[in-house]
Design a protein around this motif. Structure first.
Motif, PDB file in Angstrom:
ATOM      1  N   UNK A  97      29.802  40.724  25.305  1.00  0.00           N
ATOM      2  CA  UNK A  97      31.168  40.907  25.809  1.00  0.00           C
ATOM      3  C   UNK A  97      32.198  40.477  24.768  1.00  0.00           C
ATOM      4  N   UNK A  98      31.881  39.416  24.016  1.00  0.00           N
ATOM      5  CA  UNK A  98      32.805  38.945  22.979  1.00  0.00           C
ATOM      6  C   UNK A  98      33.081  40.036  21.953  1.00  0.00           C
ATOM      7  N   UNK A  99      32.067  40.850  21.679  1.00  0.00           N
ATOM      8  CA  UNK A  99      32.217  41.910  20.686  1.00  0.00           C
ATOM      9  C   UNK A  99      33.046  43.080  21.200  1.00  0.00           C
ATOM     10  N   UNK A 100      33.377  43.052  22.479  1.00  0.00           N
ATOM     11  CA  UNK A 100      34.216  44.098  23.052  1.00  0.00           C
ATOM     12  C   UNK A 100      35.526  43.528  23.590  1.00  0.00           C
ATOM     13  N   UNK A 136      39.198  28.630  23.404  1.00  0.00           N
ATOM     14  CA  UNK A 136      39.786  29.940  23.145  1.00  0.00           C
ATOM     15  C   UNK A 136      39.026  31.060  23.865  1.00  0.00           C
ATOM     16  N   UNK A 137      37.695  31.000  23.814  1.00  0.00           N
ATOM     17  CA  UNK A 137      36.888  32.095  24.373  1.00  0.00           C
ATOM     18  C   UNK A 137      36.328  31.792  25.756  1.00  0.00           C
ATOM     19  N   UNK A 138      36.817  30.735  26.378  1.00  0.00           N
ATOM     20  CA  UNK A 138      36.377  30.350  27.729  1.00  0.00           C
ATOM     21  C   UNK A 138      36.383  31.537  28.694  1.00  0.00           C
ATOM     22  N   UNK A 139      37.432  32.377  28.704  1.00  0.00           N
ATOM     23  CA  UNK A 139      37.447  33.483  29.670  1.00  0.00           C
ATOM     24  C   UNK A 139      36.308  34.486  29.480  1.00  0.00           C
ATOM     25  N   UNK A 140      35.795  34.615  28.254  1.00  0.00           N
ATOM     26  CA  UNK A 140      34.693  35.548  28.033  1.00  0.00           C
ATOM     27  C   UNK A 140      33.414  35.015  28.670  1.00  0.00           C
ATOM     28  N   UNK A 141      33.167  33.711  28.518  1.00  0.00           N
ATOM     29  CA  UNK A 141      31.996  33.125  29.159  1.00  0.00           C
ATOM     30  C   UNK A 141      32.115  33.225  30.674  1.00  0.00           C
ATOM     31  N   UNK A 162      44.125  34.794  36.322  1.00  0.00           N
ATOM     32  CA  UNK A 162      44.227  35.507  35.041  1.00  0.00           C
ATOM     33  C   UNK A 162      42.844  35.756  34.445  1.00  0.00           C
ATOM     34  N   UNK A 163      41.944  34.788  34.572  1.00  0.00           N
ATOM     35  CA  UNK A 163      40.605  34.947  34.022  1.00  0.00           C
ATOM     36  C   UNK A 163      39.846  36.076  34.718  1.00  0.00           C
ATOM     37  N   UNK A 164      40.070  36.232  36.014  1.00  0.00           N
ATOM     38  CA  UNK A 164      39.423  37.343  36.732  1.00  0.00           C
ATOM     39  C   UNK A 164      39.982  38.674  36.256  1.00  0.00           C
ATOM     40  N   UNK A 165      41.281  38.702  35.994  1.00  0.00           N
ATOM     41  CA  UNK A 165      41.888  39.930  35.474  1.00  0.00           C
ATOM     42  C   UNK A 165      41.306  40.266  34.103  1.00  0.00           C
ATOM     43  N   UNK A 166      41.060  39.233  33.296  1.00  0.00           N
ATOM     44  CA  UNK A 166      40.445  39.448  31.991  1.00  0.00           C
ATOM     45  C   UNK A 166      39.021  39.959  32.131  1.00  0.00           C
ATOM     46  N   UNK A 167      38.277  39.404  33.085  1.00  0.00           N
ATOM     47  CA  UNK A 167      36.903  39.857  33.318  1.00  0.00           C
ATOM     48  C   UNK A 167      36.889  41.336  33.701  1.00  0.00           C
ATOM     49  N   UNK A 168      37.852  41.743  34.514  1.00  0.00           N
ATOM     50  CA  UNK A 168      37.962  43.149  34.892  1.00  0.00           C
ATOM     51  C   UNK A 168      38.280  44.016  33.667  1.00  0.00           C
TER      52      UNK A 168
END
Length: 336
Positions: A97-100, A136-141, A162-168
């Motif tokens: 996911x980090x790579x995208x 910094x990358x907490x939302x990706x995990x 906001x983190x859920x919106x990022x996951x989406x």
């Protein structure tokens, strides 16, 4: 019946208190008994490393939190109860996911922006001073935690929306670029979720040092309840129950009829000392059985470990084949 998958992360950076029980643990366990819900609960120990640098604290907090949920009646045969670090598929998906994930998206994360703003306010030469890649990358995990099981709903506080919106957003990019089939998760922010005040009248929080630990010994529980801030009204003077922390805590454990009776006591002018002693007796009676079970569990860490391993086995049976599909989609596969 198609079940709705609901996933909840459990922070392992402290000991659960009454506010955690009322706002998160109690409603989550009650929901896990619904036949239309498939529940996932995990000890977020990798997330704990973002803020916690004390290995002993992280380790002990995980055990105390696991013991708390088990003592309060979580049925691990119905729910999937596991430790984040026991699911290697989460961390592999985290990298994919980090790579995208666009760096610009992470730049907008509230926690990162707040840390940068603090550095600027402190006149640091480097606005990223002291900021780790974990923060910094907490939302990706967090996205990996959710997407590995294709959870439909994730109960969160307003600060996590906001983190859920990022996951989406991340899931959409994966689905668009690789034709994966990630479910787009929805944040569940309970408008009626109970929020307890602490000893000083502010929201009960470890940050304010005003908490009442959930399974504190009886004598300590009484001492803490007697410390709860009240006004100077004397016995015999009517009191407003709507502004009282004592009634708020009582209401979190009592039924509607009991709450109405307690409000009548306030209006009749009951003294603060009596109200505090009665609150202790009532809450202590409700927690006595779970407290005993909690203490038994802490003396039997092997049982807690076995429960988490059982949950991990169940979780990996679902996560591993799905991750294999993702790996195939992104081109990570054998040549024959």
């Amino acid at each position: 019946m198609t079940k709705t998958k609901v996933l909840t992360g459990i922070t392992t950076t402290g000991i659960p208190h009454l506010g955690n029980y009322v706002g998160a643990i109690k409603p989550a366990i009650e929901e896990s008994w619904r036949d239309d819900i498939q529940s996932y609960y995990f000890m977020a120990d990798y997330h704990a490393m973002v803020k916690g640098r004390d290995p002993k604290r992280i380790h002990e907090s995980g055990m105390h939190n696991a013991a708390t949920w088990l003592a309060l009646g979580l049925d691990t045969d119905r729910a999937t109860f596991y430790r984040q670090s026991d699911i290697p598929e989460i961390m592999e998906l985290n990298w994919i996911l980090s790579c995208m994930t666009a760096k610009g998206l992470m730049n907008r994360a509230h926690a990162y922006k707040a840390a940068v703003q603090q550095n600027v306010a402190d006149e640091q030469n480097d606005p990223d001073f002291g900021i780790t890649m974990g923060l910094f990358s907490y939302p990706v995990l967090m996205a990996a935690d959710i997407l590995i099981f294709n959870a439909h709903k994730v109960p969160v506080g307003q600060d996590q929306v906001q983190h859920l919106e990022m996951a989406r957003d991340i899931a959409k990019r994966m689905n668009h670029n690789y034709k994966t089939r990630f479910v787009l998760p929805e944040a569940v922010v309970g408008e009626e979720t109970a929020i307890l005040n602490g000893l000083d009248g502010r929201k009960m929080s470890k940050s304010y040092d005003n908490t009442i630990p959930l399974f504190v010994p009886e004598k300590k529980l009484l001492k803490l309840i007697r410390k709860i801030k009240t006004n100077s009204l004397e016995p015999g003077e009517p009191k407003d129950p709507s502004t009282c922390t004592l009634l708020q805590i009582f209401s979190a454990f009592a039924n509607e009829e009991e709450v109405l009776a307690k409000k009548a006591q306030y209006e009749a002018g009951a003294g603060w000392g009596d109200l505090k002693n009665e609150l202790f007796e009532y809450v202590n009676d409700k927690l006595k059985g779970p407290r005993e079970r909690y203490n038994e569990l802490l003396q039997d860490p092997a049982f807690i470990e076995a429960e988490l391993r059982k949950g991990a086995e169940k979780a990996r049976a679902e996560a591993a084949p799905f991750l294999q599909q993702v790996r195939q989609a992104v081109g990570i596969k054998g040549f024959v």
